[in-house]
Design an enzyme around this catalytic site. Sequence first.
Site, PDB file in Angstrom:
ATOM      1  N   CYS A 123      38.812-111.665  47.421  1.00  0.00           N
ATOM      2  CA  CYS A 123      38.518-110.402  46.736  1.00  0.00           C
ATOM      3  C   CYS A 123      37.087-109.957  47.032  1.00  0.00           C
ATOM      4  CB  CYS A 123      38.745-110.597  45.229  1.00  0.00           C
ATOM      5  SG  CYS A 123      38.546-109.088  44.274  1.00  0.00           S
ATOM      6  N   CYS A 204      31.027-107.773  38.680  1.00  0.00           N
ATOM      7  CA  CYS A 204      32.284-107.091  38.348  1.00  0.00           C
ATOM      8  C   CYS A 204      32.773-107.551  36.972  1.00  0.00           C
ATOM      9  CB  CYS A 204      33.340-107.446  39.385  1.00  0.00           C
ATOM     10  SG  CYS A 204      32.939-106.913  41.054  1.00  0.00           S
ATOM     11  N   CYS A 207      34.809-110.871  36.456  1.00  0.00           N
ATOM     12  CA  CYS A 207      34.151-112.126  36.839  1.00  0.00           C
ATOM     13  C   CYS A 207      32.794-112.304  36.167  1.00  0.00           C
ATOM     14  CB  CYS A 207      33.984-112.192  38.358  1.00  0.00           C
ATOM     15  SG  CYS A 207      35.544-112.017  39.250  1.00  0.00           S
ATOM     16  N   CYS A 230      28.774-114.530  45.912  1.00  0.00           N
ATOM     17  CA  CYS A 230      29.868-113.686  46.404  1.00  0.00           C
ATOM     18  C   CYS A 230      30.077-113.743  47.906  1.00  0.00           C
ATOM     19  CB  CYS A 230      29.652-112.242  45.976  1.00  0.00           C
ATOM     20  SG  CYS A 230      28.319-111.426  46.859  1.00  0.00           S
TER      21      CYS A 230
HETATM   22  S1  SF4 Z   1      33.177-110.454  41.716  1.00  0.00           S
HETATM   23 FE1  SF4 Z   1      35.372-110.721  41.123  1.00  0.00          FE
HETATM   24  S2  SF4 Z   1      36.287-108.655  41.006  1.00  0.00           S
HETATM   25 FE2  SF4 Z   1      34.279-108.497  42.079  1.00  0.00          FE
HETATM   26  S3  SF4 Z   1      34.788-108.559  44.220  1.00  0.00           S
HETATM   27 FE3  SF4 Z   1      34.319-110.687  43.626  1.00  0.00          FE
HETATM   28  S4  SF4 Z   1      36.277-111.624  42.918  1.00  0.00           S
HETATM   29 FE4  SF4 Z   1      36.566-109.377  43.100  1.00  0.00          FE
END
Ligand code: SF4
Length: 248
Positions: A123, A204, A207, A230
């Site tokens: 993601c 986000c 998360c 990330c």
């Molecule tokens: S922080 Fe969570 S919702 Fe945002 S891009 Fe990464 S996995 Fe996806």
Amino acid sequence: MSVAYEQRPQALSRADRLDAELRDAHPREIVAAAVREYGDRLALVSSFGAESAVLLHIAAQVKPDIPVLFLDTGMLFGQTLDYRKTLATRLGLTGVRDLRPHYQDLATGDPDAKLWQRDTDACCHIRKVLPLDRALGEFGAWVTGRKRFHGGDRLRLRVVEESEGKLKFNPLANWTRTELDAYVVEHDLPAHPLVAQGFPSIGCWPCTQPVEDGEDVRAGRWKGLDKTECGIHVARAPGAAPNVGGDI
Ligand code: SF4
């Protein structure tokens, strides 16, 4: 008599030279040096999160039209989107760009917008890594807001480093929580609205959770998962799978 090639001292890379020059410099000097070195080929990447105002304020003093790359993942808190607008206007930043995931990547990789429930690395790859990679193509260097006091891999953070052929400037690498707070007070910078609700680090909404007293700043990010970053700051081999490590 000439010195044998292998006996000559190795020339410093540009990153090593700049890191040596700037490792004890004030963040404003570091941003100014980055602008001098790269001009319009320099971008700043910001999450407009809990601690973003300090670096954005410094950048606005040095170069108000610096391109500011903001990853609008489609999963951000509404408060972050509001803060991005009000803070940019307040600071006079004229070059903020909203980076969004490609429609095609979402259609094939995350059609139900629930990929974060199954695979957070994938993601983040679609919603953060790929959009940033595309946007950084025109730049030779970028500025980040990472700090050593966040711990983990960041404990070894350099002020200037090289990754995937680009230089990264980390003007706040040396700064402590106390110095950041003092700068906010001195310049009367507005706080992200979620900070008062217990979010010292904001990403986000799926998360990010508030943290308890005494927990690390980033303890609320991907809580309960073996993931702390990330993936936008780790060098990847061409075609490699999404990785973990690094955040704005
Ligand atoms: S922080 Fe969570 S919702 Fe945002 S891009 Fe990464 S996995 Fe996806």
